[in-house]
Design an enzyme around this catalytic site. Structure first.
Site, PDB file in Angstrom:
ATOM      1  N   ASP A 122       1.322  -1.121  -0.204  1.00 46.44           N
ATOM      2  CA  ASP A 122       0.035  -0.005  -0.121  1.00 46.44           C
ATOM      3  C   ASP A 122       0.404   1.472  -0.586  1.00 46.44           C
ATOM      4  OD1 ASP A 122      -3.296  -0.235   0.688  1.00 46.44           O
ATOM      5  OD2 ASP A 122      -2.336   2.072   1.038  1.00 46.44           O
ATOM      6  N   ASP A 181       3.599   2.620  -4.761  1.00 48.19           N
ATOM      7  CA  ASP A 181       2.869   2.925  -5.796  1.00 48.19           C
ATOM      8  C   ASP A 181       2.533   1.686  -6.977  1.00 48.19           C
ATOM      9  OD1 ASP A 181       1.535   4.137  -7.431  1.00 48.19           O
ATOM     10  OD2 ASP A 181       2.938   5.982  -7.726  1.00 48.19           O
ATOM     11  N   TYR A 215     -13.523   6.138 -13.757  1.00 49.82           N
ATOM     12  CA  TYR A 215     -12.496   4.726 -12.655  1.00 49.82           C
ATOM     13  C   TYR A 215     -13.786   4.155 -13.810  1.00 49.82           C
ATOM     14  CZ  TYR A 215     -14.234   2.047  -8.735  1.00 49.82           C
ATOM     15  OH  TYR A 215     -14.357   1.150  -8.009  1.00 49.82           O
ATOM     16  N   LYS A 261     -11.902   0.203 -14.533  1.00 54.87           N
ATOM     17  CA  LYS A 261     -12.286  -0.568 -13.783  1.00 54.87           C
ATOM     18  C   LYS A 261     -12.537  -2.040 -15.017  1.00 54.87           C
ATOM     19  CE  LYS A 261     -11.974  -0.373  -9.687  1.00 54.87           C
ATOM     20  NZ  LYS A 261     -10.515  -0.819  -9.136  1.00 54.87           N
ATOM     21  N   THR A 301     -16.763   0.781   2.468  1.00 60.51           N
ATOM     22  CA  THR A 301     -14.938   1.161   2.980  1.00 60.51           C
ATOM     23  C   THR A 301     -14.787   2.899   3.157  1.00 60.51           C
ATOM     24  OG1 THR A 301     -15.114   1.895   0.265  1.00 60.51           O
ATOM     25  CG2 THR A 301     -14.536  -0.802   1.353  1.00 60.51           C
ATOM     26  N   THR A 352     -15.917   5.072  -0.160  1.00 62.36           N
ATOM     27  CA  THR A 352     -17.463   5.111  -0.090  1.00 62.36           C
ATOM     28  C   THR A 352     -18.252   6.229   0.888  1.00 62.36           C
ATOM     29  OG1 THR A 352     -18.356   3.420   0.411  1.00 62.36           O
ATOM     30  CG2 THR A 352     -17.736   3.356  -1.654  1.00 62.36           C
TER      31      THR A 352
END
Lengths: 269, 267
Positions: A37, A63, A174, A178, A209, A212
């Site tokens: 992370d 990264d 986004y 995806k 999460t 959101t």
């Protein structure tokens, strides 16, 4: 006997949200975990949680949009644990201003059209693609090379999104990123079958999460989303970790090139 | 601790192939199982296997294409075990001449089964068992789950053929495409009752249904060439998928189809 006993799993985005839930569930099933992370503090929390479950864990600051970082991550995993059996590629951002594990800095309610394609700066689009799409490709590639070299097969799980199939106004970058992850998953699955490496994706719906938090902390939006979800609730990170466990373990040994949608029934193909 | 501890599962087509593998895996995970099939002798073998695992099981002879048999099956399950938590609808035929658990003979002329040549009775038989039959079982069990108010999980065994056309098997493919849409529609209708409805679209699996193909060196090349993983699946691999959908592990999933098919179909 856990479902991942003796396995080594690399989990990107492992410091929070879905990535952390996967790390904790996999550890509970007997896996050692490499947590990758950008956020070292939260990453350390995940490592502590994995160790508390009696498994080994390391944090590698990564990264995922950079090839060098992905190569270093894979090399570190092999150096510490000798092999990689499972990859969960969960690192991702909802928009260009998103920072790992933090509340997003863009509030679409202020002006919903500000993030429409006509108004979105190309740099914002490029950032999302770099992390969500090219980043996943780079991680998959770096880890898959080690899996091939080891010759013991493996399982790769990419966290895509229901947005791979459902367009969301204002989130074109986004959604497109995806969709790309989904096609990447299918193509890579076909390229790696000869090495006994399975590649699958998960397309979560609305999950509680950090990503959101704007949606689930606002009572009106929360109710709206719940009403639009046939099962009537937000998903929990654990729901996605359960799906990831199925795909990561031998329970799904005849499944490759697939995407599971733990999304409360929002998308049904 | 099994993933289906104290659960009651009804498994149609439970005498052989995928159905039997599911019945055995569910039992290994702590479920009691109602085995439904046309074939009593093989059904008794499944019951014995489950009892060997320390779980309870009964056999109910069921022609899933008839409403009365599905109602009797659901009643028998409730009478014996008090409720139904899981339904696995695996009963199905590959063609109008398929008999439960039996190996079929190779057709003399493959084109005899093309739509332009196929007897209408064959088409109707396949749709009656594979599509209307699954609907009738889902409905009978769904009604009991709704009445009990405890939610539940329904898993329909469709096929990769729901989305991949196979020349000479149009009836089979159409019936399975129908099961997939039935699954999606039913999932919407039952979401408010906390009943999840999902499907599985297996690829080529080592069952009695595919034995004739596997025994023929020439015929077997087709399925192998279609399957990126280069092998047939084994019934326990489908059962592991069914377990995931039947258990709480998939509690946020409904209206989905999973394809354990060795990469045969990727959407």
């Amino acid at each position: 006997m856990g479902k991942l006993e003796g396995r080594v799993a690399v989990i990107t985005g492992g410091a929070s949200g879905i990535g952390r839930a996967c790390a904790e569930r996999f550890a509970a099933e007997g896996a050692d975990i490499v947590v990758a992370d950008l956020n070292a503090d939260r990453g350390a929390e995940t490592v502590a949680a994995v160790e508390a479950a009696g498994q080994r864990a390391s944090f590698v600051r990564t990264d995922t949009s950079k090839e060098a970082d992905n190569e270093a991550l894979a090399a570190a995993a092999v150096e510490v644990y000798g092999k990689i059996d499972v990859l969960v590629a969960a690192a991702g951002i909802s928009h260009s201003g998103y920072v790992s594990g933090e509340v997003g800095d863009v509030d679409r309610r202020a002006d919903p059209t500000a993030s429409f394609l006509l108004n979105k700066p190309p740099e914002a689009w490029e950032k999302v693609m770099a992390v969500n799409l090219t980043g996943v490709m780079l991680t998959d590639r770096a880890v898959a090379r080690r899996m091939i070299a080891a010759g013991n097969g493996g399982s790769i799980v990419n966290i895509a999104s229901g947005a791979a199939k459902i367009p969301i106004p204002g989130a074109a970058d986004y959604c497109v990123s995806k969709t790309g992850v989904w096609m990447l998953t299918k193509t890579l699955a076909l390229e790696l079958t000869g090495h006994q490496i399975r590649v699958n994706a998960i397309g979560p719906g609305m999950i509680e999460t950090p990503m959101t938090v704007q949606a689930h902390s606002d009572e009106e939006r929360r109710r709206q989303i719940e009403n639009n979800t046939p099962l009537g609730r937000f998903g929990q990170p654990q729901d996605i970790a359960n799906a990831a466990l199925f795909l990561a373990s031998d329970e799904s040994s005849f499944t490759t090139g697939q995407m599971l949608h733990p999304d409360g029934g929002i998308f049904t193909g | 601790m099994g993933a289906l501890e104290t659960k009651i599962a009804v498994v149609t087509g439970g005498a052989s192939g995928i159905g039997r593998a599911c019945a055995e895996r569910f039992a290994a995970e702590g479920a009691d199982v109602v085995v439904a099939d046309l074939d009593e002798a093989r059904g008794a073998e499944t019951v014995a296997a489950i009892e060997g695992l320390g779980q309870r099981a009964i056999f109910v002879r069921t022609d899933t294409s008839t409403e009365v048999d599905n109602e009797a099956l659901a009643d028998a399950a409730i009478e014996e075990f008090g409720r139904i938590d899981v339904l696995l609808a695996a009963a199905g035929v590959s063609s109008g001449t398929y008999v439960s658990g039996e190996v079929q003979e190779r057709a003399a002329d493959p084109e005899a089964n093309f739509i332009v040549n196929k007897p209408i009775e064959m088409w109707e038989k396949v749709l009656a068992v594979n599509l209307t039959g699954v609907m009738l079982t889902d409905r009978s069990i769904g009604k009991r789950m709704v009445a009990a108010g405890q939610g539940g999980a329904i898993v329909n065994i469709a096929s990769a053929a729901a989305v991949v056309p196979l020349p000479g098997a149009a009836d089979y493919c159409v019936s399975k495409a129908g099961v997939w849409m039935l699954t999606k529609a039913l999932a919407r209708e039952l979401a408010g009752e906390k009943i999840r409805v999902n499907a599985i679209g297996p690829g080529f699996v080592e069952t009695p249904m595919t034995q004739q193909i596997r025994d023929d060196e020439e015929l077997v090349q087709g399925p192998l060439a279609m399957t990126p993983m280069g092998r047939f699946g084994e019934p326990p691999e489908i059962a592991a998928t069914a377990l995931y959908l039947a258990s709480e592990e998939s509690s946020f999933m409904t209206g989905q189809i999973l394809y354990p098919g060795g990469g045969l179909f990727t959407g």
